[in-house]
Design an enzyme around this catalytic site. Structure first.
Site, PDB file in Angstrom:
ATOM      1  N   GLY A  90       0.840  -1.207   0.000  1.00  0.00           N
ATOM      2  CA  GLY A  90       0.000   0.000   0.000  1.00  0.00           C
ATOM      3  C   GLY A  90       0.870   1.251   0.000  1.00  0.00           C
TER       4      GLY A  90
ATOM      5  N   ASP B  71      -5.181 -11.764   5.042  1.00  0.00           N
ATOM      6  CA  ASP B  71      -6.415 -10.966   5.069  1.00  0.00           C
ATOM      7  C   ASP B  71      -6.799 -10.723   6.536  1.00  0.00           C
ATOM      8  OD1 ASP B  71      -9.006  -9.983   4.944  1.00  0.00           O
ATOM      9  OD2 ASP B  71      -9.632 -11.351   3.358  1.00  0.00           O
TER      10      ASP B  71
ATOM     11  N   ALA C  71      -6.974  -1.091   5.559  1.00  0.00           N
ATOM     12  CA  ALA C  71      -8.201  -0.364   5.912  1.00  0.00           C
ATOM     13  C   ALA C  71      -9.146  -0.397   4.728  1.00  0.00           C
ATOM     14  CB  ALA C  71      -7.872   1.093   6.256  1.00  0.00           C
TER      15      ALA C  71
ATOM     16  N   TYR D 178     -17.237   5.599   7.736  1.00  0.00           N
ATOM     17  CA  TYR D 178     -15.800   5.311   7.742  1.00  0.00           C
ATOM     18  C   TYR D 178     -15.165   5.734   9.066  1.00  0.00           C
ATOM     19  CZ  TYR D 178     -10.824   6.162   6.906  1.00  0.00           C
ATOM     20  OH  TYR D 178      -9.446   6.202   7.029  1.00  0.00           O
TER      21      TYR D 178
HETATM   22  N1  NAP Z   1      -4.987   7.756   2.728  1.00  0.00           N
HETATM   23  C1  NAP Z   1      -5.231   8.731   3.603  1.00  0.00           C
HETATM   24  O1  NAP Z   1      -5.335   9.900   3.237  1.00  0.00           O
HETATM   25  C2  NAP Z   1      -5.361   8.420   5.073  1.00  0.00           C
HETATM   26  C3  NAP Z   1      -5.643   9.452   5.980  1.00  0.00           C
HETATM   27  C4  NAP Z   1      -5.725   9.152   7.342  1.00  0.00           C
HETATM   28  C5  NAP Z   1      -5.543   7.843   7.764  1.00  0.00           C
HETATM   29  N2  NAP Z   1      -5.301   6.867   6.861  1.00  0.00           N
HETATM   30  C6  NAP Z   1      -5.101   5.474   7.339  1.00  0.00           C
HETATM   31  O2  NAP Z   1      -3.763   5.111   7.054  1.00  0.00           O
HETATM   32  C7  NAP Z   1      -3.688   3.712   6.804  1.00  0.00           C
HETATM   33  C8  NAP Z   1      -2.896   3.436   5.528  1.00  0.00           C
HETATM   34  O3  NAP Z   1      -3.543   4.060   4.412  1.00  0.00           O
HETATM   35  P1  NAP Z   1      -2.951   3.981   2.929  1.00  0.00           P
HETATM   36  O4  NAP Z   1      -3.320   5.263   2.282  1.00  0.00           O
HETATM   37  O5  NAP Z   1      -1.529   3.548   2.948  1.00  0.00           O
HETATM   38  O6  NAP Z   1      -3.859   2.795   2.335  1.00  0.00           O
HETATM   39  P2  NAP Z   1      -3.620   1.842   1.080  1.00  0.00           P
HETATM   40  O7  NAP Z   1      -2.625   2.393   0.127  1.00  0.00           O
HETATM   41  O8  NAP Z   1      -4.991   1.499   0.548  1.00  0.00           O
HETATM   42  O9  NAP Z   1      -2.978   0.553   1.727  1.00  0.00           O
HETATM   43  C9  NAP Z   1      -3.735  -0.399   2.444  1.00  0.00           C
HETATM   44  C10 NAP Z   1      -3.093  -1.754   2.252  1.00  0.00           C
HETATM   45  O10 NAP Z   1      -3.864  -2.727   2.981  1.00  0.00           O
HETATM   46  C11 NAP Z   1      -4.207  -3.816   2.118  1.00  0.00           C
HETATM   47  N3  NAP Z   1      -5.489  -4.384   2.516  1.00  0.00           N
HETATM   48  C12 NAP Z   1      -6.733  -3.972   2.181  1.00  0.00           C
HETATM   49  N4  NAP Z   1      -7.661  -4.777   2.735  1.00  0.00           N
HETATM   50  C13 NAP Z   1      -6.969  -5.714   3.431  1.00  0.00           C
HETATM   51  C14 NAP Z   1      -7.339  -6.829   4.222  1.00  0.00           C
HETATM   52  N5  NAP Z   1      -8.627  -7.158   4.404  1.00  0.00           N
HETATM   53  N6  NAP Z   1      -6.373  -7.584   4.798  1.00  0.00           N
HETATM   54  C15 NAP Z   1      -5.064  -7.266   4.624  1.00  0.00           C
HETATM   55  N7  NAP Z   1      -4.644  -6.238   3.884  1.00  0.00           N
HETATM   56  C16 NAP Z   1      -5.585  -5.463   3.283  1.00  0.00           C
HETATM   57  C17 NAP Z   1      -4.261  -3.201   0.748  1.00  0.00           C
HETATM   58  O11 NAP Z   1      -4.118  -4.226  -0.220  1.00  0.00           O
HETATM   59  P3  NAP Z   1      -4.909  -4.119  -1.627  1.00  0.00           P
HETATM   60  O12 NAP Z   1      -4.438  -2.863  -2.236  1.00  0.00           O
HETATM   61  O13 NAP Z   1      -4.498  -5.352  -2.367  1.00  0.00           O
HETATM   62  O14 NAP Z   1      -6.369  -4.047  -1.310  1.00  0.00           O
HETATM   63  C18 NAP Z   1      -3.090  -2.222   0.789  1.00  0.00           C
HETATM   64  O15 NAP Z   1      -1.867  -2.902   0.529  1.00  0.00           O
HETATM   65  C19 NAP Z   1      -5.141   3.208   6.829  1.00  0.00           C
HETATM   66  O16 NAP Z   1      -5.422   2.689   8.095  1.00  0.00           O
HETATM   67  C20 NAP Z   1      -5.974   4.457   6.619  1.00  0.00           C
HETATM   68  O17 NAP Z   1      -7.250   4.348   7.214  1.00  0.00           O
HETATM   69  C21 NAP Z   1      -5.183   7.120   5.524  1.00  0.00           C
END
Ligand code: NAP
Length: 286
Positions: free
Chosen positions: A10, A34, A58, A123
């Site tokens: 991710g 997962d 997430a 969310y």
């Molecule tokens: N993005 C933002 O702006 C933001 C802001 C505040 C907080 N956050 C938090 O920061 C964290 C990281 O966000 P990110 O932007 O790095 O997200 P991301 O790029 O979507 O990365 C999430 C990773 O988790 C994997 N994943 C999804 N569902 C899963 C499951 N059921 N079991 C195991 N792995 C799974 C995804 O794999 P696949 O791609 O194969 O589905 C991806 O590799 C999250 O907790 C998010 O809520 C994000």
């Protein structure tokens, strides 16, 4: 240290993999690993025997979550509870990420870890439930609230990130309408990963707000991207109502890194500096 990284491909996960490269890393990829399948997750983690599990997984398509509350709670709350129980049983430290959206935005100055959340969306509510499970189940955890993430890998859950979307829309000559009444702090996943590396060397467990410094609206963020790139596209500022997203979002969700300062963690850079660094690393800017 032996560190398992859930969601290692991710946006944040891939930067954690880079920054933590001197540790013994165990990348875990969906769907082989997962978080919503606790039986299998426990088997894998029992075999790997990490000292730390970092969970970046997430379900965070914020508008989609409104139509899918079950899925939202399955990934962001129940799976987090299950993971916390596994960590308790295996005596593993859990690092988990939450969101600025747990706040309702009424405060109008930066939220500290002591402020009381009041989520406005499915969310955010599901992420807050995940937080509470961790806090109730574990003593040894780092729970990180962050905001507006962008990283080189792009956000897998959303397909891309805000910076890359803006640049690609501008290239296609598409009109840019960007919300100008929601205040946030854009945060670089590279810098966040760096601070996580520092934080996990300590035993200052608990809840942390970790973001770059400063604040802006999404419109101002977009303006700065193009200003750094020396471009002047026509960006139209719109208000939240006109933009018409399905989920409610806080109008102000700037976080203060209060606890990080108290424990002496290295300061984050101002968001504009971090953005410039990202544009250079990604090859948009020389
Ligand atoms: N993005 C933002 O702006 C933001 C802001 C505040 C907080 N956050 C938090 O920061 C964290 C990281 O966000 P990110 O932007 O790095 O997200 P991301 O790029 O979507 O990365 C999430 C990773 O988790 C994997 N994943 C999804 N569902 C899963 C499951 N059921 N079991 C195991 N792995 C799974 C995804 O794999 P696949 O791609 O194969 O589905 C991806 O590799 C999250 O907790 C998010 O809520 C994000």
């Amino acid at each position: 240290m032996k560190i398992a990284v859930i969601g290692a491909d991710g946006q944040l996960g891939s930067d954690l993999m880079k920054i933590l490269k001197d540790h013994e890393l165990m990348p875990l990829y969906y769907p082989t690993f997962d978080v919503t399948k606790p039986g299998e997750a426990k088997k894998i983690l029992s075999k790997l025997k990490p000292e730390i599990v970092i969970n970046t997984a997430a379900y965070h398509r914020v508008d989609e979550c409104e139509d899918n509350p079950q899925e939202s709670f399955r990934v962001n709350s129940i799976a987090v509870r299950d993971l916390a129980l596994i960590c308790l049983e295996l005596d593993v430290v859990l690092v988990h990420f939450s969101t600025d959206y747990v706040f309702d935005g009424k405060k109008k100055n930066p939220y500290t870890e002591e402020d009381v959340p009041n989520p406005l969306s499915v969310y955010a509510t599901s992420k807050l439930a995940g937080e509470y499970f961790i806090r109730n189940i574990l003593d040894r955890y780092f729970l990180i609230r962050t905001c507006g993430l962008y990283g080189e890998a792009g956000c897998w859950g959303k397909g891309t990130n805000f910076v890359d979307i803006m640049i690609s829309l501008e290239k296609k000559g598409q009109s840019l309408k960007v919300v100008n009444d929601q205040w946030v702090t854009p945060t670089s996943t590279a810098e966040l990963a760096d601070r996580i590396e520092e934080l996990i060397q300590t035993n200052h467990f608990g809840l942390y707000h970790l973001t770059n410094q400063g604040q802006c609206t999404w419109y101002e963020f977009a303006k700065e991207i193009f200003s750094l790139l020396g471009k002047k596209p026509d960006i139209v500022p719109v208000d939240t109502e006109t933009y018409g997203a399905k989920a409610l979002r806080p109008s102000y969700s700037v976080l203060e890194n209060k606890k990080a300062k108290e424990i002496g963690l290295t300061d984050f850079s101002p968001w504009k500096e971090a953005l410039k660094d990202y544009l250079i690393r990604k090859g948009y800017l020389k």
